[in-house]
Scaffold this active site. Structure first.
Site, PDB file in Angstrom:
ATOM      1  N   PRO A 148       0.818  -1.215   0.000  1.00 39.74           N
ATOM      2  CA  PRO A 148       0.000   0.000   0.000  1.00 39.74           C
ATOM      3  C   PRO A 148       0.854   1.268   0.000  1.00 39.74           C
ATOM      4  O   PRO A 148       1.909   1.312   0.617  1.00 39.74           O
ATOM      5  CB  PRO A 148      -0.806  -0.115   1.286  1.00 39.74           C
ATOM      6  CG  PRO A 148      -0.875  -1.563   1.544  1.00 39.74           C
ATOM      7  CD  PRO A 148       0.419  -2.130   1.065  1.00 39.74           C
ATOM      8  N   CYS A 149       0.353   2.252  -0.693  1.00 42.34           N
ATOM      9  CA  CYS A 149       1.230   3.362  -1.011  1.00 42.34           C
ATOM     10  C   CYS A 149       0.871   4.660  -0.320  1.00 42.34           C
ATOM     11  O   CYS A 149       1.570   5.642  -0.485  1.00 42.34           O
ATOM     12  CB  CYS A 149       1.212   3.584  -2.511  1.00 42.34           C
ATOM     13  SG  CYS A 149      -0.441   3.766  -3.166  1.00 42.34           S
ATOM     14  N   GLN A 150      -0.168   4.699   0.494  1.00 40.06           N
ATOM     15  CA  GLN A 150      -0.590   5.997   1.046  1.00 40.06           C
ATOM     16  C   GLN A 150       0.529   6.700   1.804  1.00 40.06           C
ATOM     17  O   GLN A 150       0.566   7.913   1.885  1.00 40.06           O
ATOM     18  CB  GLN A 150      -1.804   5.840   1.962  1.00 40.06           C
ATOM     19  CG  GLN A 150      -3.085   5.594   1.196  1.00 40.06           C
ATOM     20  CD  GLN A 150      -3.325   4.114   0.966  1.00 40.06           C
ATOM     21  OE1 GLN A 150      -2.372   3.328   0.948  1.00 40.06           O
ATOM     22  NE2 GLN A 150      -4.559   3.750   0.792  1.00 40.06           N
ATOM     23  N   GLY A 151       1.442   5.932   2.376  1.00 36.32           N
ATOM     24  CA  GLY A 151       2.540   6.529   3.123  1.00 36.32           C
ATOM     25  C   GLY A 151       3.464   7.359   2.248  1.00 36.32           C
ATOM     26  O   GLY A 151       4.152   8.243   2.722  1.00 36.32           O
ATOM     27  N   PHE A 152       3.465   7.040   0.923  1.00 35.38           N
ATOM     28  CA  PHE A 152       4.338   7.783   0.013  1.00 35.38           C
ATOM     29  C   PHE A 152       3.553   8.795  -0.813  1.00 35.38           C
ATOM     30  O   PHE A 152       4.091   9.763  -1.294  1.00 35.38           O
ATOM     31  CB  PHE A 152       4.993   6.847  -1.001  1.00 35.38           C
ATOM     32  CG  PHE A 152       5.663   5.670  -0.399  1.00 35.38           C
ATOM     33  CD1 PHE A 152       6.824   5.835   0.337  1.00 35.38           C
ATOM     34  CD2 PHE A 152       5.157   4.400  -0.567  1.00 35.38           C
ATOM     35  CE1 PHE A 152       7.457   4.740   0.883  1.00 35.38           C
ATOM     36  CE2 PHE A 152       5.785   3.310  -0.026  1.00 35.38           C
ATOM     37  CZ  PHE A 152       6.948   3.474   0.715  1.00 35.38           C
TER      38      PHE A 152
END
Ligand code: SAM
Length: 362
Positions: free
Chosen positions: A70-74
Site C-alpha cells: 500500500p502506497c498511502q505513506g508515500f
C-alpha cells in the site's frame, strides 16, 4: 506465482491473460477485494489475511512474486510520514521473497516511491537480485489512462530491463475507445441484490462489469456546476456564484477537480473515489455548449472506471459500491500488468532453457 497485497487481482488478471503463469498463492486482507479475487481466479489459493499473519512455512517456492505494498505513506495525496506503518509492509514483501526465492519479483507503487527512504532501504536488502526500476505510463501499454506507476523488477537470472512502450503517443487508446456506445444515462443507482459466499461469509456479488453501470443522484447545485464545465475544463470554469467557499478561497492548485474528460485522450489517473467529481477529472466527456447542447452531466460509472482501468467486461466483482470502486481505483491496470508479464516470460523462458543447457527448449 504469488500475488501479495493482491486487491481484486488487477495484477493477476494481466498475468493470467499473458498465459504461462500459474497462481500458487495470493494474500489480501480486505474481505470484499479478496472475494473479487476468488470469484475470478479461485478461492483455493487466496488467503484472506493480514500478510504479517502468513507463517513462513505456508509460503510456497515460486518463480515470480508480484505485489503493490500500500502506497498511502508515500503518495502525494496521503501523509508523508516515513514512520507510517504501511511503509514497513515492504518488509513483509521481502520476507516472502527470501522464503519463496523467486527468479523474479515485481513491485508496483506510486511514482513518489523511488524518492522514498523505504526504496533506498529496499535496495540495500535485496542482495542477490539485480534491480531495474522506473516509472511506466499505463497509456504507453494500451491502457486508456495516463496512470504513472513505479515498477521495480528484481531478478536473480540477470538484470531484466523495464518493458518498452507498445503504444506510442499517437496510438494511445482514448476515453472514447472504451466509453462510446455505453448508455449515457444509467438505469439504476444501485448494484443488483445478489449475495455470494466466500471464506464462510456472505457478501454482495458477484457482479459482471456491465452491472456496474450505476448512476448517482446529484443535487440540483451539482448539476448546475457540471453544466458549466467543458471537456478538459474544471473548477476554474465555474462562475463565482457556483464555487463552494473552499475553492473560492483556494485560487491555485487542485486543477483537475471537477474536471471533465476528453473523448479523444486517455483519462487521467482513476483513483478510488472516481464517482465524486470534486475529487478529480471524472465527468463524462460528452459536452456541447448552449442551452440545447448535448451534455452528459454526471461522473463516470463503475463500469466506465473499470474499462478505463482495462478490466475485461467479464471480470466479476464482489462487495459494496464503495468497496468495488476502491478495488477498481487501487488496481494495477490489467493491460499494464499483461505487458509486464509478457516481457518477463521471455527472460524466464531463457533462464529455464539455459538451466539445462539448451536455449531452444524455453
Ligand atoms: C494498491 S492495492 C493492490 C492492488 C492490486 N495489486 C491489484 O492490482 O488489484 C493494495 C492492497 O493491499 C491490501 N493490504 C493492505 N495492508 C495489508 C496487509 N497488512 N495484509 C494484506 N493485505 C493488505 C489492501 O487491502 C489493498 O487491497
Amino acid at each position: 506465482m504469488i500475488d501479495l497485497f493482491a486487491g481484486c487481482g488487477g495484477m493477476t488478471s494481466g498475468f493470467a491473460a499473458a498465459g504461462g503463469y500459474r497462481q500458487a498463492m495470493a494474500v489480501e486482507w480486505d474481505l470484499h477485494a479478496a472475494a473479487t479475487y476468488a470469484a475470478n481466479f479461485g478461492e483455493d489459493h487466496i488467503r484472506w489475511s493480514d500478510i504479517a499473519a502468513v507463517p513462513d512455512d505456508a509460503i510456497p517456492e515460486v518463480d515470480v512474486i508480484v505485489g503493490g505494498p500500500p502506497c498511502q505513506g508515500f503518495s502525494n495525496l496521503g501523509s508523508k510520514d516515513v514512520d507510517d506503518p504501511r511503509n514497513s509492509l515492504w518488509r513483509e514483501y521481502l520476507r516472502f521473497v527470501r522464503r519463496a526465492r523467486p527468479a523474479v519479483f515485481v513491485i508496483e507503487n506510486v511514482d513518489r516511491f523511488l524518492a522514498s527512504t523505504e526504496f533506498a532501504l529496499l535496495q540495500a536488502e535485496t542482495e542477490g537480485y539485480e534491480l531495474s526500476y522506473g516509472i511506466l505510463l499505463a497509456a504507453d501499454f494500451g491502457v486508456p489512462q495516463r496512470r504513472r506507476r513505479t515498477i521495480v523488477i528484481g531478478s536473480r537470472i540477470g538484470r531484466i530491463p523495464l518493458p518498452t512502450p507498445t503504444h506510442a503517443r499517437e496510438r494511445w487508446h482514448t476515453v472514447g475507445d472504451v466509453l462510446r456506445g455505453l448508455p449515457e444515462q444509467p438505469l439504476t443507482t444501485s448494484l443488483p441484490g445478489s449475495v455470494v459466499e466466500f471464506f464462510g461469509r456472505e457478501l454482495p456479488g458477484p457482479f459482471k462489469s456491465p452491472e456496474l453501470h450505476i448512476g448517482r443522484n446529484p443535487t440540483p447545485m451539482s448539476l448546475e456546476r457540471y453544466r458549466h464545465i467543458p471537456p478538459g475544463g474544471g473548477r476554474f470554469d465555474l462562475p463565482v456564484e457556483l464555487l463552494p467557499r473552499c475553492w473560492r478561497e483556494k485560487k491555485t492548485g487542485t486543477t483537475d477537480v471537477m474536471g471533465r474528460m476528453r473523448w479523444d485522450q486517455p483519462s487521467l489517473t482513476i483513483r478510488t473515489e472516481f464517482y465524486k467529481p470534486e475529487k478529480g477529472r471524472y465527468l463524462h466527456p460528452q459536452w456541447e455548449p448552449g442551452e440545447d447542447g448535448h451534455r452528459v452531466d454526471r461522473p463516470i460509472t463503475h463500469l466506465e472506471a473499470a474499462r478505463l482501468q482495462s478490466f475485461p467486461d467479464d471480470f466479476e466483482w464482489c462487495g459494496s459500491k464503495i468497496s468495488v470502486a476502491r478495488q477498481i481505483g487501487n488496481a494495477v491496470p490489467p493491460g499494464l500488468a499483461r505487458a509486464i508479464a509478457e516481457h518477463l516470460k521471455v527472460y524466464l523462458a531463457g533462464a529455464a532453457a539455459g538451466a539445462h543447457g539448451c536455449r531452444l527448449c524455453g
